[in-house]
Design a protein around this motif. Structure first.
Motif, short mmCIF file in Angstrom:
data_model
loop_
_atom_site.label_atom_id
_atom_site.label_comp_id
_atom_site.label_asym_id
_atom_site.label_seq_id
_atom_site.Cartn_x
_atom_site.Cartn_y
_atom_site.Cartn_z
N VAL A 41 10.18 13.46 19.81
CA VAL A 41 10.80 13.90 21.05
C VAL A 41 11.91 12.93 21.48
CG1 VAL A 41 10.41 14.40 23.51
CG2 VAL A 41 8.70 15.05 21.83
N MET A 42 11.55 11.62 21.59
CA MET A 42 12.52 10.64 22.07
C MET A 42 12.02 9.22 21.89
SD MET A 42 12.02 10.80 26.21
CE MET A 42 11.24 12.36 26.46
N VAL A 43 12.93 8.28 22.07
CA VAL A 43 12.61 6.87 22.13
C VAL A 43 12.82 6.44 23.58
CG1 VAL A 43 13.29 4.56 21.38
CG2 VAL A 43 13.27 6.43 19.74
N LEU A 44 11.85 5.67 24.12
CA LEU A 44 11.92 5.23 25.51
C LEU A 44 11.93 3.71 25.60
CD1 LEU A 44 9.24 7.47 27.27
CD2 LEU A 44 11.69 7.61 27.53
N PRO A 45 12.76 3.15 26.47
CA PRO A 45 12.69 1.72 26.75
C PRO A 45 11.58 1.49 27.79
CG PRO A 45 14.51 2.68 27.96
CD PRO A 45 13.88 3.79 27.15
N ILE A 46 10.35 1.45 27.33
CA ILE A 46 9.17 1.49 28.19
C ILE A 46 9.10 0.33 29.20
CG2 ILE A 46 7.55 0.27 26.68
CD1 ILE A 46 6.69 3.55 28.35
N GLU A 47 9.64 -0.83 28.85
CA GLU A 47 9.62 -1.98 29.76
C GLU A 47 10.59 -1.80 30.93
OE1 GLU A 47 7.56 -4.55 30.04
OE2 GLU A 47 6.43 -3.74 28.36
N LYS A 48 11.65 -1.05 30.73
CA LYS A 48 12.65 -0.88 31.77
C LYS A 48 12.34 0.26 32.74
CE LYS A 48 16.37 -2.78 29.00
NZ LYS A 48 17.70 -2.55 28.42
N LEU A 49 11.44 1.14 32.34
CA LEU A 49 11.11 2.29 33.18
C LEU A 49 10.20 1.90 34.34
CD1 LEU A 49 10.43 5.02 30.48
CD2 LEU A 49 12.47 4.74 31.87
N MET A 50 10.40 2.54 35.46
CA MET A 50 9.56 2.31 36.63
C MET A 50 8.45 3.35 36.72
SD MET A 50 10.80 -0.41 37.83
CE MET A 50 10.08 -0.60 39.43
#
Length: 98
Positions: A41-50
């Protein structure tokens, strides 16, 4: 930290988050069998997400760190009959067992 998200080919609205794209080595085989062929589906910058839409961001981060994956299941379906009965006050009545 970046994570990759995959959609289940067998279970609707079920997603798998892993630490590295196409690396399912931390995911138990039985879970992968139930999940089916992962659809990227996608790649997420998990540390930057709130926050995330359906999942608790802190739980996702913790499980990725501890287990190497996070499984997002769909929310439970609402039982419309129970909701209607509750609105009518029928759930408060004693049940007749035959």
């Amino acid at each position: 930290m970046i994570c990759a998200v995959y959609k289940s080919s067998k279970k609707a609205d079920t997603y798998l988050y892993v630490n590295k794209r196409d690396d399912f080595s931390d995911v138990p085989e039985q879970l992968m069998a139930l999940f089916g062929v992962p659809k990227f589906v996608m790649v997420l910058p998990i540390e930057k997400l709130m926050q995330l839409g359906q999942a608790d961001i802190n739980k996702v981060r913790n499980e990725l760190a501890e287990k190497g994956f996070f499984l997002q299941l769909p929310p439970p379906k609402e039982d419309m009959l129970k909701q209607h009965r509750r609105q009518l006050g029928l759930d408060d009545l004693p049940r007749r067992d035959n």
